[in-house]
Enzyme design. Structure first.
Site, PDB file in Angstrom:
ATOM      1  CB  CYS A  57      -0.861  -0.029   1.260  1.00  0.00           C
ATOM      2  SG  CYS A  57      -1.858   1.438   1.503  1.00  0.00           S
ATOM      3  CB  CYS A 110      -2.978   3.881  -5.624  1.00  0.00           C
ATOM      4  SG  CYS A 110      -4.332   3.007  -4.784  1.00  0.00           S
TER       5      CYS A 110
HETATM    6  N1  DGL Z   1      -3.883   0.524  -2.295  1.00  0.00           N
HETATM    7  C1  DGL Z   1      -3.474   1.554  -1.417  1.00  0.00           C
HETATM    8  C2  DGL Z   1      -2.332   2.390  -1.949  1.00  0.00           C
HETATM    9  O1  DGL Z   1      -1.488   1.833  -2.635  1.00  0.00           O
HETATM   10  C3  DGL Z   1      -4.542   2.291  -0.647  1.00  0.00           C
HETATM   11  C4  DGL Z   1      -5.708   2.809  -1.391  1.00  0.00           C
HETATM   12  C5  DGL Z   1      -6.708   3.392  -0.398  1.00  0.00           C
HETATM   13  O2  DGL Z   1      -7.091   2.667   0.509  1.00  0.00           O
HETATM   14  O3  DGL Z   1      -7.072   4.570  -0.554  1.00  0.00           O
HETATM   15  O4  DGL Z   1      -2.219   3.549  -1.673  1.00  0.00           O
END
Ligand code: DGL
Length: 283
Positions: free
Chosen positions: A70, A206
């Site tokens: 993440c 993301c």
């Molecule tokens: N998938 C995550 C990232 O890479 C988080 C996305 C989220 O929960 O807003 O930032």
């Protein structure tokens, strides 16, 4: 022992896929904090606390190493947890545990340089010929981590970030492809207007966005290279495990999927990406 992989939701599975492909014999537990997703619009302290809770859950389940799949958690929580929480938690557990993020390998892939390399600052004006677009959550964009860390290493690369506030939530909620395509095309257009032309390369900063990488490819000029966080992270983790035998990845090839949200099958978008049905247990 197992390797833990953490994200706010299903996005981290794009990194998990690459990890499993690179380390097929290792044991993995994936944890999606879907009860609190998306993270991208939350405040810093809340992201730190949620990330810490997710890591603890994975360590309690037997993880020796947790990968934050993440960007938002890696950008906002990782350093805090490494500095202020992990040293005492390690003592409490009485075994070697660590948390690693995905931003370092992504920056290494984007700059073509090892993390340790910081360019010497010279006074002369540098022409920035390589324009790198970063699509991310508002939290990651606000942290400016990609701008700051790439600028330290490559003064010929100009980084432009585009925050996409609704996109991770739409992917998490299985929004129709045409709705996703519209949102993605809008962000590519906004970023290109800001730059004055399309970016030369892009980071889908993301992990949810990788699930819709084909829609980003359609919206960007044909052939625009995308930097893949999953591959970059898997390569880096494989090297790390060789250098750090104290973190045991297991050897049974088991995979478990946990969620703080609704257990059961996951949405069609992620199943199409994964190539098989995925069922999550309650965390
Ligand atoms: N998938 C995550 C990232 O890479 C988080 C996305 C989220 O929960 O807003 O930032």
């Amino acid at each position: 022992m197992v390797i833990g992989v953490f994200d706010s939701g299903i996005g981290g599975l794009s990194v998990h896929r690459a990890l499993v492909d690179k380390l097929p014999g290792a044991d993995f537990i994936y944890l999606a904090d879907q009860a609190h997703a998306p993270y991208g619009g939350k405040g810093g302290e809340e992201i730190v606390e949620l990330t810490r809770a997710g890591c603890m859950r994975l360590f309690e389940a037997g993880a020796s190493l947790v990968i934050l799949a993440c960007n938002t958690a890696s950008a906002i929580a990782l350093r805090r947890l490494q500095q202020t929480w992990l040293p005492s938690y390690r003592k409490q557990l009485g075994r070697a545990v660590n948390v690693l993020g995905i931003i370092v390998p992504t920056i290494e892939a984007a700059t073509g340089l090892p993390w340790e390399h910081e360019a010497e600052r010279r006074g002369d004006k540098v022409e920035r010929l390589d324009v790198l677009g970063v699509f991310s959550t508002p939290g990651t964009a606000r942290s400016r981590v990609y701008e700051i860390e790439i600028d330290k290493r490559r003064q010929d690369v100009a980084v432009f970030s585009e925050a996409c506030p609704s996109l991770a939530g739409l992917i998490e909620d299985n929004a129709p492809r045409d709705a996703l395509a519209k949102v993605i095309a809008g962000h590519v257009e906004t970023l290109s207007k800001r730059i004055g032309r399309a970016p030369d390369r892009a980071i889908l900063g993301c992990t949810h966005y990788e699930i819709t990488a084909d829609l980003f490819r359609d919206a960007l000029p044909a052939g625009t290279p995308l930097i893949h966080q999953g591959t970059a992270t898997a390569e880096a983790i494989a090297r790390y495990l060789v250098q750090h035998p104290e973190y045991d990845p297991g050897c049974g090839g088991t995979r478990r999927f946990l969620t703080t949200g609704m257990p059961g099958p996951q949405n069609a978008l992620i199943e199409a990406f994964w190539g098989a049905p995925l069922s999550f247990e309650a965390a």
